[in-house]
Scaffold this active site. Structure first.
Site, PDB file in Angstrom:
ATOM      1  N   LEU A 105      -8.834 -42.297  13.324  1.00  0.00           N
ATOM      2  CA  LEU A 105      -9.996 -41.507  12.920  1.00  0.00           C
ATOM      3  C   LEU A 105     -10.926 -42.441  12.151  1.00  0.00           C
ATOM      4  O   LEU A 105     -10.470 -43.226  11.317  1.00  0.00           O
ATOM      5  CB  LEU A 105      -9.575 -40.349  12.007  1.00  0.00           C
ATOM      6  N   ASP A 106     -12.220 -42.344  12.411  1.00  0.00           N
ATOM      7  CA  ASP A 106     -13.194 -43.156  11.681  1.00  0.00           C
ATOM      8  C   ASP A 106     -13.153 -42.837  10.187  1.00  0.00           C
ATOM      9  O   ASP A 106     -12.764 -41.720   9.799  1.00  0.00           O
ATOM     10  CB  ASP A 106     -14.610 -42.885  12.203  1.00  0.00           C
TER      11      ASP A 106
END
Length: 330
Positions: free
Chosen positions: A50-51
């Site tokens: 996930l960013d």
């Protein structure tokens, strides 16, 4: 000036799955390393990044569970996201530099008409700011050097795309969307493409993963909550390794067959053909690994070692493991 003393912890074998609610601002690896330190675990991995901008469901795998993490890299995902309209950025999200600004003149009807075009099978060009690799180097490394490479479009599936909220007027026009999608979907790219289709451009300002495979946000624990727990409580929030194979057909073997199966030998039985099988031993009840069945043969896939099984049983029954080595925290 004396530097502060570094806390030392003793690593230990830990097996299982932590459903983490990843906080804003940390990369997936930073969140993983923090959780790994809190659990004093020897081995850990995650099931897809996930960013830093994103929050939400991030299953972390420890010990034997790392052998089955690939299953959830391939799982469908659900997200809620906010697309700021009228402004594009270099990264397709709020972390990038603004590259263009345009007025927003679309109507609610036009928004819905555009969303229809993005439901079902679609093609996406992966963003340059991504972890995909070219010649052994991540695309985001090229992007940081100002290099833009050709990227092949990728086929993905948007199973559901729902408009939750829309603000089309005022200084900060936006869409808030719920997305259910296949593996490999870039929500940043989806937001930018929707903005482009509306004629005004757009970029993501918020992203939350609400589900991956069978795991959803209400099941997750935050890093803050994990920090507040004692050692036993941290082990207790772990799901067993077999949680990663919940959709597999279960098969239980007797003691002799279980031992032979763990040594990599095929077993024969009256089982119907099945591509995905979760194999358990009967005495004691323990997860042994994955397999598939073809023509009455149970064919081993990924297996736990006898030591991993022993450590898992000890962890399950006592929630207490002996340290195996001493390390310095990062």
């Amino acid at each position: 000036m004396t530097s502060p003393s570094r806390v030392r912890v003793q690593r230990r074998p830990v097996h299982g799955v932590l459903l983490l609610d990843k906080p804003l601002g940390l990369s997936s690896n930073q969140a993983l390393q923090k959780a790994k330190w809190l659990l004093r675990a020897e081995k850990a991995g995650h099931t897809g990044t996930l960013d830093p901008l994103a929050t939400g469901v991030l299953p972390l795998c420890f010990g034997a569970a790392t052998k089955f993490s690939q299953l959830h890299l391939d799982a469908d995902k659900c997200y809620e996201t906010t697309v700021r309209l009228g402004r594009t950025t270099s990264t397709c999200d709020a972390e990038g530099e603004v590259t263009s600004e345009q007025p927003v003149h679309c109507t609610a009807e036009q928004v819905e008409a555009v969303l229809v075009r993005f439901r079902g099978p679609i093609s996406q060009v992966p963003p340059m700011h991504s972890a995909l690799k070219k010649d052994g180097k991540a695309l985001y490394e090229y992007a940081r050097e100002g290099i833009v490479l050709e990227r092949e479009p990728r086929a993905v599936v948007i199973h559901a795309l729902t408009l939750l909220e829309a603000q089309l007027e005022g200084p900060e026009p936006f869409l808030r969307l719920a997305v259910q999608c296949s593996k490999g979907t870039y929500i940043r790219t989806l937001g930018a493409d929707i903005g482009a289709a509306l004629g005004c451009g757009g970029h993501l300002t918020a992203l939350r993963r609400t589900r991956t495979g069978p795991f959803s946000a209400p099941q997750c624990v935050s890093l803050q909550a994990l920090e507040a727990m004692d050692d036993v409580q941290r082990l207790e929030v772990l799901l067993p390794t077999e949680a990663l194979v919940g959709g597999h057909v279960p098969v239980t073997l007797g003691t002799e067959d279980a031992g032979r199966f763990l040594s990599g030998m095929r077993r024969r039985g009256h089982w119907p053909d099945a591509e995905a099988v979760a194999v358990f031993g009967a005495q004691p009840k323990a997860f042994l690994g994955s397999a598939h069945v073809k023509a009455g043969e149970l064919i081993p896939g990924r297996l736990l070692s006898p030591l991993e099984i022993q450590q898992t049983l000890l962890q399950t029954h006592s929630k207490s493991l002996e340290p195996s080595q001493e390390v310095t925290t990062p």
